[in-house]
Design a protein around this motif. Structure first.
Motif, PDB file in Angstrom:
ATOM      1  N   HIS A  17     -85.845   9.553  52.056  1.00  0.00           N
ATOM      2  CA  HIS A  17     -85.199  10.802  52.470  1.00  0.00           C
ATOM      3  C   HIS A  17     -86.190  11.953  52.469  1.00  0.00           C
ATOM      4  N   ARG A  18     -87.144  11.913  51.549  1.00  0.00           N
ATOM      5  CA  ARG A  18     -88.155  12.976  51.442  1.00  0.00           C
ATOM      6  C   ARG A  18     -89.373  12.718  52.309  1.00  0.00           C
ATOM      7  N   GLY A  19     -89.421  11.571  52.980  1.00  0.00           N
ATOM      8  CA  GLY A  19     -90.562  11.242  53.830  1.00  0.00           C
ATOM      9  C   GLY A  19     -91.804  10.858  53.060  1.00  0.00           C
ATOM     10  N   ARG A  20     -91.635  10.234  51.891  1.00  0.00           N
ATOM     11  CA  ARG A  20     -92.780   9.928  51.029  1.00  0.00           C
ATOM     12  C   ARG A  20     -93.221   8.461  51.091  1.00  0.00           C
ATOM     13  N   LEU A  21     -92.598   7.653  51.938  1.00  0.00           N
ATOM     14  CA  LEU A  21     -92.961   6.242  52.021  1.00  0.00           C
ATOM     15  C   LEU A  21     -94.031   6.026  53.087  1.00  0.00           C
ATOM     16  N   ASN A  22     -94.793   4.948  52.932  1.00  0.00           N
ATOM     17  CA  ASN A  22     -95.777   4.636  53.962  1.00  0.00           C
ATOM     18  C   ASN A  22     -95.083   3.987  55.159  1.00  0.00           C
ATOM     19  N   ALA A  23     -95.862   3.684  56.197  1.00  0.00           N
ATOM     20  CA  ALA A  23     -95.274   3.192  57.450  1.00  0.00           C
ATOM     21  C   ALA A  23     -94.519   1.888  57.250  1.00  0.00           C
ATOM     22  N   GLY A  24     -95.082   0.972  56.483  1.00  0.00           N
ATOM     23  CA  GLY A  24     -94.433  -0.311  56.272  1.00  0.00           C
ATOM     24  C   GLY A  24     -93.154  -0.194  55.469  1.00  0.00           C
ATOM     25  N   GLN A  25     -93.196   0.587  54.397  1.00  0.00           N
ATOM     26  CA  GLN A  25     -91.994   0.789  53.582  1.00  0.00           C
ATOM     27  C   GLN A  25     -90.911   1.498  54.385  1.00  0.00           C
ATOM     28  N   THR A  26     -91.324   2.468  55.210  1.00  0.00           N
ATOM     29  CA  THR A  26     -90.365   3.183  56.049  1.00  0.00           C
ATOM     30  C   THR A  26     -89.674   2.228  57.010  1.00  0.00           C
ATOM     31  N   LEU A  27     -90.449   1.341  57.631  1.00  0.00           N
ATOM     32  CA  LEU A  27     -89.866   0.359  58.545  1.00  0.00           C
ATOM     33  C   LEU A  27     -88.865  -0.526  57.821  1.00  0.00           C
ATOM     34  N   LEU A  28     -89.211  -0.990  56.628  1.00  0.00           N
ATOM     35  CA  LEU A  28     -88.304  -1.862  55.891  1.00  0.00           C
ATOM     36  C   LEU A  28     -87.012  -1.124  55.529  1.00  0.00           C
ATOM     37  N   VAL A  29     -87.128   0.110  55.068  1.00  0.00           N
ATOM     38  CA  VAL A  29     -85.936   0.872  54.697  1.00  0.00           C
ATOM     39  C   VAL A  29     -85.061   1.122  55.925  1.00  0.00           C
ATOM     40  N   GLU A  30     -85.674   1.526  57.036  1.00  0.00           N
ATOM     41  CA  GLU A  30     -84.899   1.786  58.249  1.00  0.00           C
ATOM     42  C   GLU A  30     -84.186   0.520  58.724  1.00  0.00           C
ATOM     43  N   THR A  31     -84.856  -0.612  58.605  1.00  0.00           N
ATOM     44  CA  THR A  31     -84.241  -1.874  59.017  1.00  0.00           C
ATOM     45  C   THR A  31     -83.075  -2.232  58.109  1.00  0.00           C
TER      46      THR A  31
END
Length: 217
Positions: A17-31
């Protein structure tokens, strides 16, 4: 400690929510959010909390020309955004039902880490020791016992696997950290997972150590 709730940890959701994850973690969370109504509701709760906190923020004086600047920006013709072209789905993923987040992501060519096991890494800038990849394992196989050198999140996209803590089905997310030893057993159907790890795994068997240079995970 391994999470067996099958949902994302609230700290991970908050960092997303705060935009603190890296690209891979962001992809996993969004999925995962595509596949999990429970976690989508949790994320909406963070939005609501953030909105309520704004009501308590003290007002700030604006400059005398703030209105003129805002009107000028509104009247300025908008530039048409560049159309976003989704990468072509690799041949090895065609025919597999995938969430839109995964379909829109770019993955490198797959490679075989062992008979019946292939990986395909996310085509993204290197982030320290972090790894993000798809992992396909043929049904009925059992992975060698391994530990973790940092947080590893695994999201099941298709199929099912289990360990000594439970069984995981499409949409389930299991988080492991240092000290969490397990040996996932794949169910009868082939299993495809999306994995985002802060560091490579630490094999605990001779076979695992021999295979790691080929697996590159």
């Amino acid at each position: 400690m391994t999470s067996i709730s099958h949902h994302l940890d609230e700290v991970i959701l908050l960092d997303y929510h705060r935009g603190r994850l890296n690209a891979g973690q962001t992809l996993l969370v969004e999925t995962h959010l595509e596949m999990c109504p429970h976690c989508r509701m949790s994320l909406r709760l963070f939005d609501a909390i953030g909105a309520s906190m704004l009501d308590e923020v003290l007002p700030v004086d604006m400059s005398d020309d703030a209105l003129e600047l805002a009107l000028a920006r509104i009247e300025r013709p908008e530039e048409a955004p560049e159309p976003r072209v989704a990468p072509e789905l690799p041949a090895y993923l065609k025919g597999i039902e995938l969430p839109e987040s995964v379909r829109a992501a770019a993955f490198k060519p797959r490679y075989w880490g062992a008979p019946g096991v292939w990986m395909a890494h996310l085509d993204a800038p290197k982030d320290g020791r972090g790894l993000t990849y798809l992992m396909y394992v043929k049904g009925g196989m059992q992975m060698p016992v391994h530990d973790h050198q940092g947080l590893e999140m695994t999201l099941v996209l298709s199929g099912c696997f289990s360990d000594d803590r439970g069984a995981y089905h499409p949409g389930d997310c299991v988080s492991c950290d240092e000290g969490d030893h397990h040996s996932p057993l794949i169910a009868s159907d082939d299993c495809l997972c999306l994995i985002a790890a802060n560091a490579p795994i630490a094999p605990k068997t001779l076979l695992g150590k021999l295979l790691q240079p080929f697996a590159r995970i």
